[in-house]
Design an enzyme around this catalytic site. Structure first.
Site, PDB file in Angstrom:
ATOM      1  N   HIS A 207       0.796  -1.234   0.000  1.00  0.00           N
ATOM      2  CA  HIS A 207       0.000   0.000   0.000  1.00  0.00           C
ATOM      3  C   HIS A 207       0.826   1.281   0.000  1.00  0.00           C
ATOM      4  O   HIS A 207       0.282   2.369  -0.119  1.00  0.00           O
ATOM      5  CB  HIS A 207      -0.989   0.028   1.168  1.00  0.00           C
ATOM      6  CG  HIS A 207      -0.371   0.413   2.470  1.00  0.00           C
ATOM      7  ND1 HIS A 207       0.307  -0.477   3.253  1.00  0.00           N
ATOM      8  CD2 HIS A 207      -0.287   1.601   3.112  1.00  0.00           C
ATOM      9  CE1 HIS A 207       0.765   0.139   4.322  1.00  0.00           C
ATOM     10  NE2 HIS A 207       0.421   1.407   4.270  1.00  0.00           N
TER      11      HIS A 207
HETATM   12  C1  UD1 Z   1      -1.742   5.706   6.252  1.00  0.00           C
HETATM   13  C2  UD1 Z   1      -0.373   6.136   6.815  1.00  0.00           C
HETATM   14  C3  UD1 Z   1       0.611   4.961   6.729  1.00  0.00           C
HETATM   15  C4  UD1 Z   1       0.035   3.725   7.392  1.00  0.00           C
HETATM   16  C5  UD1 Z   1      -1.324   3.408   6.774  1.00  0.00           C
HETATM   17  C6  UD1 Z   1      -1.979   2.203   7.422  1.00  0.00           C
HETATM   18  C7  UD1 Z   1       0.118   8.522   6.495  1.00  0.00           C
HETATM   19  C8  UD1 Z   1       0.941   9.504   5.769  1.00  0.00           C
HETATM   20  N1  UD1 Z   1       0.198   7.254   6.077  1.00  0.00           N
HETATM   21  O1  UD1 Z   1      -1.537   5.441   4.867  1.00  0.00           O
HETATM   22  O2  UD1 Z   1       1.801   5.328   7.385  1.00  0.00           O
HETATM   23  O3  UD1 Z   1       0.913   2.639   7.181  1.00  0.00           O
HETATM   24  O4  UD1 Z   1      -2.187   4.545   6.922  1.00  0.00           O
HETATM   25  O5  UD1 Z   1      -3.052   1.721   6.683  1.00  0.00           O
HETATM   26  O6  UD1 Z   1      -0.580   8.879   7.427  1.00  0.00           O
HETATM   27  N2  UD1 Z   1      -8.865   5.296   1.864  1.00  0.00           N
HETATM   28  C9  UD1 Z   1     -10.141   4.817   1.778  1.00  0.00           C
HETATM   29  N3  UD1 Z   1     -10.788   4.517   2.955  1.00  0.00           N
HETATM   30  C10 UD1 Z   1     -10.220   4.673   4.162  1.00  0.00           C
HETATM   31  C11 UD1 Z   1      -8.918   5.182   4.232  1.00  0.00           C
HETATM   32  C12 UD1 Z   1      -8.255   5.481   3.082  1.00  0.00           C
HETATM   33  O7  UD1 Z   1     -10.704   4.657   0.709  1.00  0.00           O
HETATM   34  O8  UD1 Z   1     -10.875   4.349   5.175  1.00  0.00           O
HETATM   35  C13 UD1 Z   1      -8.127   5.585   0.616  1.00  0.00           C
HETATM   36  C14 UD1 Z   1      -8.378   6.943   0.079  1.00  0.00           C
HETATM   37  O9  UD1 Z   1      -8.388   6.869  -1.315  1.00  0.00           O
HETATM   38  C15 UD1 Z   1      -7.177   7.738   0.534  1.00  0.00           C
HETATM   39  C16 UD1 Z   1      -6.084   6.666   0.476  1.00  0.00           C
HETATM   40  O10 UD1 Z   1      -6.755   5.465   0.840  1.00  0.00           O
HETATM   41  O11 UD1 Z   1      -6.923   8.829  -0.246  1.00  0.00           O
HETATM   42  C17 UD1 Z   1      -4.934   6.898   1.393  1.00  0.00           C
HETATM   43  O12 UD1 Z   1      -5.351   7.005   2.752  1.00  0.00           O
HETATM   44  P1  UD1 Z   1      -4.433   7.785   3.820  1.00  0.00           P
HETATM   45  O13 UD1 Z   1      -4.963   7.634   5.171  1.00  0.00           O
HETATM   46  O14 UD1 Z   1      -4.155   9.155   3.337  1.00  0.00           O
HETATM   47  O15 UD1 Z   1      -3.054   7.017   3.748  1.00  0.00           O
HETATM   48  P2  UD1 Z   1      -2.754   5.450   3.848  1.00  0.00           P
HETATM   49  O16 UD1 Z   1      -2.221   5.031   2.532  1.00  0.00           O
HETATM   50  O17 UD1 Z   1      -3.883   4.676   4.409  1.00  0.00           O
END
Ligand code: UD1
Length: 355
Positions: A207
């Site tokens: 991821h």
């Molecule tokens: C975040 C953390 C990462 C951690 C990971 C665990 C940061 C910078 N990164 O990354 O260190 O390892 O969480 O999972 O904080 N999305 C959904 N539904 C959700 C959450 C996210 O659809 O419930 C999708 C969205 O398109 C979003 C993307 O995932 O834009 C990224 O989510 P985000 O929380 O920004 O970062 P992670 O990749 O989850």
């Protein structure tokens, strides 16, 4: 009565909060939890709170997804207002790890002169292109109490001039694994998660933006999976779902919905090996005595590299396939504490603050 204000927002933080909150409560320390809403899907958030029995959050800031600036900015505004509206200032603000929620929590607390407690302090990948590296460096440098998972983190902080109130307590994720893996086994069967598979399998998670936002890297990872000698089970983070719809999925690759913590414990326990770019899963693989192939150029968890229990391959198909054919060359020895990290943290906090 004073209290600890804990900020969580992303999946791994829910796991950590489950054991630390339990330890705080068992010492009579009051805690209020704020969920930033960084993760919001049922599979990414709610199921963890339900399964792990985490006390309900006092508030969900519902910031959702966005660019780093937007997401972190929303958290700063909403969290600051939340704290200003409180009748009593918290004794300390507690954050975990290295996500945008960690950084936002720490920044708000520092401006409001609230001592910051950072759990999983002192970790470094030395790759400043990773958002997590920036988040953890900044958080460490403005924290008042720093709890490390192992001695190298303590030493790293010392190199950066941080020596006061630094404690090597072990890793709270180990506490969680010990506490929940048996419960998971009593509740969930492997067959209920992957009924279509009876053979041994690699458990994969991918991821990190460095892998999923680069076609070259994602293609190389898929090529590697296609060349492996066993099926691959990959619970897909929502950020990758769209990316994978354009790709040719190898026949031995099984994409499944994001796994809950209990499901992950079962998938891990029954796996042949682990292939991941996650930080937490590298450790969980080690604790479950599974060899791990880490599809990154660096790891923060360098101790796991000893004896090839964890092999760094980057997103390189031939390196990944080569690594999959290796076996660990040393006997397994315990790493990252004794499973009592959360109790040690609660004890230190009880001594440091009046609740
Ligand atoms: C975040 C953390 C990462 C951690 C990971 C665990 C940061 C910078 N990164 O990354 O260190 O390892 O969480 O999972 O904080 N999305 C959904 N539904 C959700 C959450 C996210 O659809 O419930 C999708 C969205 O398109 C979003 C993307 O995932 O834009 C990224 O989510 P985000 O929380 O920004 O970062 P992670 O990749 O989850």
């Amino acid at each position: 009565m004073s209290f600890i204000l804990t900020i969580v927002g992303a999946r791994p933080q829910f796991v950590k909060a489950a054991v630390v909150s339990h330890a705080l409560h068992s010492r009579g320390i009051n805690e209020q939890i704020i969920h930033t809403g960084q993760h919001y899907d049922y599979e990414m958030s709610t199921v963890f709170w339900e399964e792990l029995g985490i006390p309900a959050p006092a508030s969900n800031l519902e910031v959702g997804s966005g660019t780093h600036g937007t997401q972190t900015g929303f958290m700063l505004t909403k969290l600051e207002q939340y704290i200003l509206d409180l009748k009593k200032k918290p004794a300390a603000l507690l954050v975990y790890g290295d996500t945008n929620s960690t950084l936002a929590g720490a920044l708000v607390a520092s401006k409001l002169h609230i001592p910051i407690v950072h759990i999983e302090a002192g970790l470094r990948s030395f790759n400043r292109e990773m958002p997590e590296e920036i988040n953890r460096v900044v958080t460490d440098h403005i924290s008042s109490f720093l709890f490390c998972s192992s001695q190298p983190s303590v030493e790293q902080l010392a190199k950066e001039g941080i020596t006061e109130n630094v404690f090597n307590v072990g890793d709270v994720m180990y506490d969680a694994l010990l506490r929940f893996s048996e419960i998971a086994e009593s509740k969930i069967s492997l067959n209920s998660i992957i009924p279509f598979l009876e053979e041994q399998y690699y458990l994969a998670t991918v991821h990190r933006p460095v892998n999923t936002d680069s076609d070259t890297n994602l293609d190389a990872i898929l090529e590697a999976f296609a060349g492996l000698d066993k099926p691959v089970v990959w619970p897909v983070h929502p950020r990758n779902k769209k990316k994978l719809t354009d790709k040719k999925i190898p026949v031995n690759l099984h994409l499944i919905e994001p796994a809950s913590y209990h499901q992950m414990m079962i998938l891990l326990k029954n796996s042949y090996k682990v292939i991941t770019d996650s930080g937490g899963l590298q450790k969980e693989a080690y604790w479950m005595k599974k060899q791990c192939i880490t599809i990154r150029e660096q790891t923060e968890w360098t101790e796991t590299l000893e004896g090839e229990w964890n092999i760094l391959t980057g997103a390189d198909a031939s390196h990944i396939i080569y690594a999959s054919q290796q076996t660990p060359s040393t006997k397994w020895t315990p790493l990252y504490g004794d499973g009592k990290a959360s109790q040690k943290i609660a004890e230190q906090l009880q001594q440091a603050f009046t609740f």
